[in-house]
Scaffold this motif. Structure first.
Motif, PDB file in Angstrom:
ATOM      1  N   HIS A  67      34.677  53.511  60.405  1.00 41.91           N
ATOM      2  CA  HIS A  67      34.501  53.335  58.826  1.00 41.91           C
ATOM      3  C   HIS A  67      33.188  52.472  58.918  1.00 41.91           C
ATOM      4  O   HIS A  67      32.315  52.873  58.144  1.00 41.91           O
ATOM      5  CB  HIS A  67      35.537  52.791  58.207  1.00 41.91           C
ATOM      6  N   ASP A  78      34.833  63.885  62.029  1.00 38.22           N
ATOM      7  CA  ASP A  78      35.994  64.513  61.298  1.00 38.22           C
ATOM      8  C   ASP A  78      37.252  64.064  61.848  1.00 38.22           C
ATOM      9  O   ASP A  78      38.521  63.777  61.471  1.00 38.22           O
ATOM     10  CB  ASP A  78      35.620  65.710  60.495  1.00 38.22           C
ATOM     11  N   HIS A  92      38.362  60.671  62.741  1.00 35.28           N
ATOM     12  CA  HIS A  92      38.996  59.884  61.795  1.00 35.28           C
ATOM     13  C   HIS A  92      40.415  60.334  61.373  1.00 35.28           C
ATOM     14  O   HIS A  92      41.425  59.707  60.852  1.00 35.28           O
ATOM     15  CB  HIS A  92      38.236  60.503  59.926  1.00 35.28           C
ATOM     16  N   THR A 150      40.019  63.091  51.605  1.00 34.00           N
ATOM     17  CA  THR A 150      38.798  63.674  51.941  1.00 34.00           C
ATOM     18  C   THR A 150      38.046  64.781  50.830  1.00 34.00           C
ATOM     19  O   THR A 150      38.799  65.020  49.761  1.00 34.00           O
ATOM     20  CB  THR A 150      39.059  64.277  53.211  1.00 34.00           C
ATOM     21  N   GLN A 201      37.805  69.360  57.243  1.00 35.57           N
ATOM     22  CA  GLN A 201      38.226  68.017  57.569  1.00 35.57           C
ATOM     23  C   GLN A 201      39.699  68.186  56.961  1.00 35.57           C
ATOM     24  O   GLN A 201      40.648  67.813  57.758  1.00 35.57           O
ATOM     25  CB  GLN A 201      37.678  66.795  57.123  1.00 35.57           C
TER      26      GLN A 201
END
Length: 135
Positions: free
Chosen positions: A30, A99, A102, A116, A121
């Motif tokens: 991130h 994606d 994450h 999101t 995603q």
């Protein structure tokens, strides 16, 4: 980025963070993504260097205050999950690598909710069993 710099959906993100009243998991992935996005905005002349420094300071403050909860994923486990998602979910969703990473991090940390604004995603996260909140 939407939490720190006015963009489309920034207000929705701010409202959601205030509504959730919980820390946001914040990994080195991130951090890399947001700090690179800031640098790209400076490069594209969409942001001044001074504003970029202020945003980085705001992020550091949010880490210190606990709004952003610094996590340190065990990357081999994250990659195993990501490979599973890639093999079993990407053919149906067209998911991109970042994606998937994450989503894998969220699963490794036992998250129940995934936020999101990306439809692909979100679809992939939902297939894994995460409750998806779209912004």
């Amino acid at each position: 980025m939407k939490l720190y710099h006015p963009e489309d959906l920034s207000q929705e993100v701010t409202n959601l963070v205030e509504q959730l009243q919980t820390a946001i998991l914040f990994s080195s992935l991130h951090e890399l993504e947001i700090k690179n996005a800031i640098s790209l905005k400076v490069y594209r002349k969409e942001m001044q260097e001074k504003q970029a420094e202020q945003i980085v300071g705001d992020i550091d403050s949010d880490i210190s205050s606990g709004l952003l909860a610094r996590i340190h994923p065990e990357w081999s486990g994250v990659y195993r999950r990501a490979l599973h998602i890639s093999k079993n979910i990407t053919p149906a969703t067209g998911s991109r690598t970042l994606d998937i990473l994450h989503i894998a991090i969220a699963l490794e940390y036992g998250c129940h909710t995934f936020i999101t604004h990306d439809n692909r995603q979100g679809k992939a996260a939902g297939i894994t069993g995460l409750q998806v909140r779209f912004i």
